[in-house]
Design a protein around this motif. Structure first.
Motif, mmCIF file in Angstrom:
data_model
loop_
_atom_site.group_PDB
_atom_site.id
_atom_site.type_symbol
_atom_site.label_atom_id
_atom_site.label_comp_id
_atom_site.label_asym_id
_atom_site.label_seq_id
_atom_site.Cartn_x
_atom_site.Cartn_y
_atom_site.Cartn_z
ATOM 1 N N ALA A 1 5.371 -8.058 -9.960
ATOM 2 C CA ALA A 1 5.928 -6.724 -10.180
ATOM 3 C C ALA A 1 7.395 -6.808 -10.546
ATOM 4 N N ASP A 2 7.840 -5.835 -11.346
ATOM 5 C CA ASP A 2 9.279 -5.651 -11.541
ATOM 6 C C ASP A 2 9.719 -4.694 -10.442
ATOM 7 N N VAL A 3 10.474 -5.216 -9.466
ATOM 8 C CA VAL A 3 10.788 -4.371 -8.304
ATOM 9 C C VAL A 3 11.883 -3.356 -8.605
ATOM 10 N N ALA A 4 12.425 -3.392 -9.839
ATOM 11 C CA ALA A 4 13.389 -2.362 -10.237
ATOM 12 C C ALA A 4 12.662 -1.110 -10.743
ATOM 13 N N ARG A 5 11.388 -1.204 -10.878
ATOM 14 C CA ARG A 5 10.585 -0.089 -11.404
ATOM 15 C C ARG A 5 10.712 1.133 -10.475
ATOM 16 N N ALA A 6 10.984 2.317 -11.073
ATOM 17 C CA ALA A 6 11.313 3.498 -10.266
ATOM 18 C C ALA A 6 10.144 3.945 -9.384
ATOM 19 N N ASP A 7 8.913 3.790 -9.884
ATOM 20 C CA ASP A 7 7.767 4.317 -9.127
ATOM 21 C C ASP A 7 7.053 3.215 -8.331
ATOM 22 N N LEU A 8 7.780 2.170 -7.935
ATOM 23 C CA LEU A 8 7.135 0.993 -7.327
ATOM 24 C C LEU A 8 6.237 1.357 -6.131
ATOM 25 N N GLY A 9 6.812 2.098 -5.165
ATOM 26 C CA GLY A 9 6.065 2.431 -3.944
ATOM 27 C C GLY A 9 4.803 3.212 -4.269
ATOM 28 N N VAL A 10 4.934 4.199 -5.148
ATOM 29 C CA VAL A 10 3.786 5.050 -5.491
ATOM 30 C C VAL A 10 2.725 4.224 -6.216
ATOM 31 N N ALA A 11 3.170 3.386 -7.160
ATOM 32 C CA ALA A 11 2.207 2.594 -7.941
ATOM 33 C C ALA A 11 1.468 1.604 -7.043
ATOM 34 N N LEU A 12 2.174 0.972 -6.109
ATOM 35 C CA LEU A 12 1.513 0.025 -5.200
ATOM 36 C C LEU A 12 0.510 0.753 -4.315
ATOM 37 N N ALA A 13 0.908 1.913 -3.813
ATOM 38 C CA ALA A 13 0.009 2.669 -2.926
ATOM 39 C C ALA A 13 -1.252 3.076 -3.681
ATOM 40 N N ARG A 14 -1.092 3.485 -4.944
ATOM 41 C CA ARG A 14 -2.272 3.909 -5.727
ATOM 42 C C ARG A 14 -3.184 2.724 -6.026
ATOM 43 N N LEU A 15 -2.572 1.605 -6.363
ATOM 44 C CA LEU A 15 -3.385 0.416 -6.648
ATOM 45 C C LEU A 15 -4.153 -0.010 -5.395
ATOM 46 N N LEU A 16 -3.462 -0.004 -4.262
ATOM 47 C CA LEU A 16 -4.100 -0.381 -2.996
ATOM 48 C C LEU A 16 -5.303 0.524 -2.711
ATOM 49 N N ASP A 17 -5.107 1.822 -2.930
ATOM 50 C CA ASP A 17 -6.179 2.787 -2.718
ATOM 51 C C ASP A 17 -7.365 2.447 -3.637
ATOM 52 N N ASP A 18 -7.076 2.225 -4.914
ATOM 53 C CA ASP A 18 -8.158 1.941 -5.865
ATOM 54 C C ASP A 18 -8.867 0.630 -5.526
ATOM 55 N N VAL A 19 -8.096 -0.384 -5.144
ATOM 56 C CA VAL A 19 -8.726 -1.690 -4.868
ATOM 57 C C VAL A 19 -9.554 -1.616 -3.588
ATOM 58 N N SER A 20 -9.078 -0.878 -2.596
ATOM 59 C CA SER A 20 -9.911 -0.797 -1.391
ATOM 60 C C SER A 20 -11.196 -0.029 -1.693
ATOM 61 N N GLY A 21 -11.134 0.924 -2.634
ATOM 62 C CA GLY A 21 -12.358 1.600 -3.089
ATOM 63 C C GLY A 21 -13.302 0.608 -3.770
ATOM 64 N N LEU A 22 -12.744 -0.242 -4.609
ATOM 65 C CA LEU A 22 -13.558 -1.253 -5.307
ATOM 66 C C LEU A 22 -14.232 -2.185 -4.304
ATOM 67 N N GLN A 23 -13.442 -2.665 -3.339
ATOM 68 C CA GLN A 23 -14.003 -3.594 -2.333
ATOM 69 C C GLN A 23 -15.136 -2.916 -1.569
ATOM 70 N N THR A 24 -14.917 -1.659 -1.194
ATOM 71 C CA THR A 24 -15.935 -0.926 -0.438
ATOM 72 C C THR A 24 -17.184 -0.730 -1.296
ATOM 73 N N ASP A 25 -16.993 -0.314 -2.549
ATOM 74 C CA ASP A 25 -18.142 -0.068 -3.436
ATOM 75 C C ASP A 25 -18.962 -1.341 -3.668
ATOM 76 N N LEU A 26 -18.296 -2.496 -3.656
ATOM 77 C CA LEU A 26 -19.021 -3.752 -3.905
ATOM 78 C C LEU A 26 -19.685 -4.285 -2.632
ATOM 79 N N GLY A 27 -19.595 -3.527 -1.545
ATOM 80 C CA GLY A 27 -20.173 -3.993 -0.274
ATOM 81 C C GLY A 27 -19.291 -5.025 0.400
ATOM 82 N N GLY A 28 -18.018 -5.042 0.020
ATOM 83 C CA GLY A 28 -17.091 -6.041 0.563
ATOM 84 C C GLY A 28 -16.272 -5.508 1.714
ATOM 85 N N THR A 29 -15.229 -6.251 2.048
ATOM 86 C CA THR A 29 -14.329 -5.843 3.117
ATOM 87 C C THR A 29 -12.884 -5.998 2.642
#
Ligand code: FAD
Length: 531
Positions: A410-438
């Motif tokens: 990541a470029d940590v100078a990016r203005a929306d860093l916190g929001v973008a990380l939180a959204r990615l985390l949300d999406d990836v945990s959805g992916l893991q759950t949908d695939l029957g993962g943890t």
């Protein structure tokens, strides 16, 4: 904050000490109100009794190498690296070892090896993580595909409860309670776990590894020992462990396998299964691209992924079995050639740790584990979601267990860093759950993944975890906000980015150096010896 009465170890509230304990590995920075370094079990007992009386949150901590924000907190960080140094004692006949919780994995394992034995779950962090921290996270390693995580190897645990009582959880402890916390558990929470066992069994993940949630499933027996393993300092403080040991293998061989398609990953691993590999590690194209300059001459051009496989025999049959799927296979069976093949696996860490300028490698979606046959879909999904949120990604890990690490660049100078990380985390945990993962194969939930437990397991599971937590820790003093009731990720708790909590620049630089050099076992108060 006033010092707990009778506490004998250092108790510090100055800015320098607090800042030194504001970070662990991973992305979090939370400045604690104080730092306590108990000298021994008596000190821990005093501290927890004081915390219960004053309603103060305690964050137990070993070396601080946990990646999910479970070793930082806004109350008192309790550095346990000095309290339980009892050296490793091996019982060769019984193939067991005992050690204090502050002992570093590498030291315990080295003592075992001096007797021709070893503790097989060997985390990459073994040179600096404590055995107490390993047990608290249900840590694992490259050999887990054959030998399981630390849970399988723990025979008994000594612990101090949130009431300040001393207990031991071993094989024969079920229904026997020596502490108030265990009484409350057996009388209050356990009957409900039994009653709702079928419901729980239905939401159990079919992954080979899992460090998400508490171990409350019907087959997690004996109950107390299993609950404490993986509880990330939220149910009790571990003071010592007894572990089983295994023999050191007489010889090993290595296969380096290249694959031309992600569709070949699961079939290649399946083809290796009959040969009981002791390690099956994957380096995805994203990883190979990242280290390409160092390996260009060793790689067929159409390589989509590489597998590095260790076998505790000559490996020739395994080589023949995987050859029909692989783009190429290289075999080695002498120690020097084996280590040369494994070099590629070690290339990324120093490069990731030293990215130039404002680029940083961040662990936010770094520990998902899925059923093995869904690995290809998981890798494709990770690549797609990272790109959609504007991050590069480097994927590698323990493919034999369906478990992958993923570092975000990541470029940590990016203005929306916190929001973008939180959204990615949300999406990836959805992916893991949908695939029957943890969400976590070995690093635990911490503060990072705890908000997604209900999505992963459902409301009943989380409600029952809360009951278990209340039984062990009625005042909620042990690691509040970890595993349960965590706030969602935001820029305000990150160690990078414009919203990061302020700490002295010199201390921030010192903590960054610890991260770059992976010197996690450094005793932080040595860096700010006086208040
Ligand atoms: C470079 C790197 C590589 C890594 N590789 C691996 C890997 O291969 N496999 C793996 O599993 N993990 C890995 N990790 C993660 C981490 O090293 C492990 O989770 C490790 O077990 C943490 O140990 P620690 O002593 O640093 O604990 P900390 O990070 O200090 O604490 C971790 C958790 O344990 C709790 N805790 C610590 N000590 C106690 C205690 N005595 N009693 C109760 N709770 C306690 C804390 O409250 C916290 O919740 C890696 C980390 C890094 C930085």
């Amino acid at each position: 904050m006033r010092e707990p009465p009778g506490f004998r170890g250092p108790f510090r509230t100055d800015d320098a000490a607090r800042a030194l304990y504001a970070e662990g590995a991973g992305v979090f920075r939370i400045v604690p109100a104080a730092v306590a370094v108990p000298r021994d079990a008596d000190d821990v007992v005093r501290l927890v009794r004081w915390a219960a009386e004053t309603g103060t949150g305690l964050t137990p901590r070993g070396s601080g190498s946990g990646m999910a924000g479970q070793n930082v907190g806004s109350g008192v960080v309790v550095d346990l690296s000095r309290a339980f140094p009892e050296r490793t004692v091996v019982d060769v006949g019984a193939r067991t070892a005992r050690a204090g919780a502050s002992v570093i994995f590498r030291d315990l394992d080295a003592t075992a090896r001096s007797h021709g034995l070893r503790l097989p779950p060997d985390p990459s962090s073994g040179a600096f993580c404590t055995i107490g921290g390993m047990v608290a996270c249900n840590a694992a390693g490259a050999h887990t595909v054959k030998y399981g995580a630390i849970r399988r190897w723990v025979r008994s645990l000594d612990f101090i409860t949130a009431d300040g009582e001393i207990g031991r959880a071993g094989a024969g402890d079920d229904r026997h309670a020596s502490t108030g916390a265990e009484h409350r558990f057996w009388e209050g929470a356990a009957p409900e776990l039994d009653r709702r066992g079928e419901e729980l069994a239905r939401v159990r993940k079919r992954t080979r590894k899992n460090s998400s949630g508490f171990a409350i499933f019907p087959d997690d027996l004996p109950r107390v020992r299993n609950l404490l393993i993986g509880s990330e300092g939220t149910l009790a403080i571990v003071t010592g462990v007894e572990v089983e040991l295994a023999a050191v293998p007489a010889a090993v061989s290595t296969l380096l396998i290249t694959l031309r398609s992600l569709d070949d990953v699961a079939p290649a691993i399946d083809a290796l299964d009959p040969f009981a590999p002791s390690s099956v590690e994957l380096l995805d194209r994203t990883y190979l691209d990242f280290v390409r300059a160092a390996i260009a001459d060793r790689l067929p051009p159409d390589t989509e992924a590489m597998l590095l496989v260790e076998l505790e025999h000559d490996g020739r049959d395994a080589e023949a079995a995987v050859a029909r799927i692989a783009g190429s296979v290289v075999h080695a069976d002498d120690p020097a050639s084996c280590s040369r093949l494994w070099e590629t696996r070690h290339l990324a860490s120093p490069l990731l740790a030293a990215l130039p300028g404002t680029r940083r490698s961040l662990q936010v979606v770094e520990d998902g584990c899925v059923p093995r046959h869904r690995l290809g879909e998981y890798i494709t999904g990770l690549r797609r979601l990272a790109a959609a949120h504007g991050f590069e990604i480097v994927i590698f890990g323990h493919a034999g267990d369906g478990h992958l690490h993923a570092n975000l660049l990541a470029d940590v100078a990016r203005a929306d860093l916190g929001v973008a990380l939180a959204r990615l985390l949300d999406d990836v945990s959805g992916l893991q759950t949908d695939l029957g993962g943890t969400l976590a194969g070995e690093h635990g939930d911490g503060r990072l993944r705890a908000p997604f437990l209900e999505r992963l397991y459902g409301a009943t599971f989380v409600e029952l975890c809360r009951k278990v937590k209340r039984a062990f820790d009625p005042a909620g003093i042990l690691n509040p906000g970890v595993k349960l009731d965590a706030a969602p990720l935001s820029g305000a708790v990150l160690k990078v980015g414009r919203d990061a909590p302020a700490i002295a620049p010199a201390i921030a630089a010192t903590l960054r150096a610890i991260e770059k050099d992976a010197t996690w076992a450094t005793f932080r108060l040595d860096l700010a010896p006086t208040a």
